[in-house]
Design an enzyme around this catalytic site. Structure first.
Site, short mmCIF file in Angstrom:
data_model
loop_
_atom_site.label_atom_id
_atom_site.label_comp_id
_atom_site.label_asym_id
_atom_site.label_seq_id
_atom_site.Cartn_x
_atom_site.Cartn_y
_atom_site.Cartn_z
N SER A 455 0.86 -1.18 0.00
CA SER A 455 0.00 0.00 0.00
C SER A 455 0.89 1.23 0.00
CB SER A 455 -0.89 0.01 1.24
OG SER A 455 -1.53 1.27 1.42
N TYR A 468 -2.23 -0.60 10.17
CA TYR A 468 -2.31 -0.93 8.74
C TYR A 468 -1.01 -0.53 8.04
CZ TYR A 468 -4.03 -0.99 3.93
OH TYR A 468 -4.19 -1.25 2.59
#
Length: 585
Positions: A455, A468
């Protein structure tokens, strides 16, 4: 005694020699004739022929002077392409007198098969031709002439490069020495050299006839190479559909050697794979898939039915496994590989979603597609999945570790259970995939590619995404480290960092430190914002395929991801200041 399991053996007399012919499968089905190269015998096909025989009548024969076939006397002048064509036609008439055959050649088997498929007297006897690692000498001669006629720097490099790869051709033209070498130390050491150079299994190959096969086969070069390269035929046009299989790691033949081949083979289908020269031994699964698809399409009257999606020449028939394939980026990626003709394994913890992706993949053009259910955070489940997929479909060529979960909220609102859940899926799921599928790639020794979906949060700090972001940063570093470790095994590793992409992860993400109602509100708001951004997962899928083809290390996909990646490298302080801004809730 044939070394191909389950084969029936017969003898065919032609031109003063006796050819040993092995047959498998039902003679009532389409006939596929396999022609071996140098310094092989028909046993080079022992991993291919039985698999093809499940669908076709398969024939493999020892070329004159090889294996159990007798050698011409004298040897000089006994191995010309004209005489080899006589041999092929005699075999074809014996095994399939009433129907044309589908021809497959490897190395010198392909060199002579190009002769068969371009001479008038074989017209009507060949339904299709699959060429593996062996050019037409006529086409090669024209290729050289054109580069000598217009010697641009690029063409000069191509000539010199192929000249260096062809060192063994010059050696085989020397008198007596090749025979002495093959009947002496080279013949004894060749199996070990082949295993080391090509990583091919060495259980039943090469056979004990190798020294005499190689000594006799030297005359293939002496009788044909110089005459044809010096005076190539001007009418060497293929009269049947041709499938060209080009190993990208071939030590002996440059990929550039096939530039402009469409001129000589108008009905041409190209395939590439990151493998060495001996594809029938190193990648029999892939070769069987391509031959089966090509023969089936020609028999069905559709010689141009090969996948036409982008990168079809690279991925058609290759085995691709995608985790988290039930929706979003995983589903789009599975379908993109399907459109390129790959065999797709769609994995998701939601069985119904995986099944729907596999069904759509078949509609989109996948050579085959299967659905598998697994939770990637469960190590034992992934281990069993790898065992099952390998046993049923073979070693995976491309692994896409995509499954992931979202988690927002400040560090102190994030519980240890929250951390465990996000790390179990986002990090341990990737580790499990790399461990159990990547290990099999490495053991096979024929290359492959691993894509780990990270990501932009991997390099863009955020006070709202500590867990995350940490999980994705770990995936990025794991990918970089694994890429370094596997580089020598021809296995590429890519970390893909998408950015803001409109997927279902926004509607399932968790928000630490909130009650159920507040969590639903934040999910709706995040999903609406991502929807307004509206960057489709199909663009990420396209970036993944492109990254595999180009063997890219890190791929930030969206404009904001590319910007953040550039800032992380050149202006990290700016990113740190942005990270301090409290995001709107």
């Amino acid at each position: 005694m044939t070394g191909i399991e389950g084969a029936r053996e017969r003898r065919v007399l032609t031109g003063g020699v006796e050819l040993c012919v092995a047959e498998l499968g039902d003679p009532g089905r389409p006939t596929v004739v396999l022609v071996h190269g140098y310094p092989d015998s028909k046993e080079v096909w022992s991993r291919v022929a039985p698999r093809l025989a499940e669908r076709f009548h398969v024939v493999a024969y020892d070329v004159r002077g090889h294996g159990c076939s007798t050698a011409p006397r004298p040897l000089r002048g006994g191995f010309t392409l004209e005489k080899l064509t006589d041999d092929f036609l005699a075999v074809a008439d014996a095994v399939s007198p009433d129907a044309p055959v589908h021809l497959v050649g490897h190395d010198w088997g392909s060199v002579q098969a190009w002769e068969f498929v371009t001479v008038a007297r074989a017209q009507g006897r060949i339904a299709s031709f699959t060429s593996v690692s062996g050019p037409s000498l006529d086409h090669f001669g024209h290729w050289i002439r054109r580069r000598l006629a217009r010697p641009t720097p690029r063409r000069a490099v191509q000539l010199l490069g192929q000249g260096a790869r062809s060192w063994y051709v010059y050696a085989l033209h020397t008198p007596v020495l090749p025979e002495l070498a093959w009947r002496g130390p080279l013949g004894r050491r060749w199996p070990r050299l082949l295993r080391r150079m090509e990583r091919v299994p060495g259980d039943d190959y090469p056979t004990s006839s190798l020294p005499s096969d190689a000594a006799h086969g030297a005359w293939l070069y002496r009788d044909n190479v110089r005459p044809r390269l010096r005076d190539p035929r001007p009418d060497a046009y293929a009269h049947a559909p041709v499938q060209l299989v080009t190993p990208l790691a071939d030590r002996f033949l440059s990929e550039r050697l096939h530039d402009g081949l469409e001129e000589w083979a108008p009905r041409l289908t190209r395939r590439t794979l990151p493998s060495g020269h001996w594809v029938p031994r190193s990648r029999p699964d892939q070769l069987v898939t391509w031959i089966t698809d090509f023969v089936t399409s020609v028999e069905g009257g559709r010689p141009d039915a090969a996948p036409r999606g982008r990168y079809a020449d690279r991925f058609a028939g290759r085995l691709v496994l995608v985790t988290g394939a039930g929706s979003g980026i995983g589903r789009a990626t599975a379908l993109a590989f399907a459109e390129a003709g790959a065999r797709v394994v769609a994995v998701d913890r939601d069985t119904g979603a995986a099944v729907r992706t596999a069904e759509e993949a078949r509609v989109r053009g996948a050579a085959a597609a299967w659905a598998e259910t697994a939770d990637v955070s469960d190590e034992r489940a992934v281990e069993k999945l790898a065992e099952r997929v390998t046993a049923e479909h073979g070693v995976v060529d491309v692994l896409v570790n995509n499954a992931g979960v979202g988690l927002g909220g400040s560090f102190f609102d994030t519980t240890t259970e929250d951390w465990k859940r996000v790390l179990d899926v986002n990090l341990w799921g990737v580790i499990h995939g790399c461990l159990y599928f990547g290990r099999r790639m490495a053991e096979r020794g024929q290359g492959g590619h691993i894509v780990n979906v990270a990501s932009a949060a991997a390099f863009q700090p955020s006070r709202a995404l500590p867990a995350y972001g940490a999980s994705k940063a770990a995936v990025l570093m794991l990918s970089e480290s694994l890429r370094a470790e596997l580089a020598g095994r021809r296995i590429g590793v890519t970390a893909v960092c998408p950015g803001f992409v409109n997927t279902a992860i926004t509607s399932t993400a968790r928000f630490a430190g909130t009650d159920a109602e507040e969590e639903r509100r934040r999910r709706r708001r995040t999903a609406r914002l991502y929807g307004l951004r509206n960057y489709p997962p199909e663009k990420v899928a396209a970036a993944i395929l492109r990254a595999v083809v180009r063997d890219e290390a890190v791929v930030p996909v969206t404009p904001e991801a590319r910007t953040a990646y550039a800032l992380a490298r050149w202006m990290p302080g700016a990113l740190r200041r942005v990270a301090r801004v409290k995001p709107p809730m």
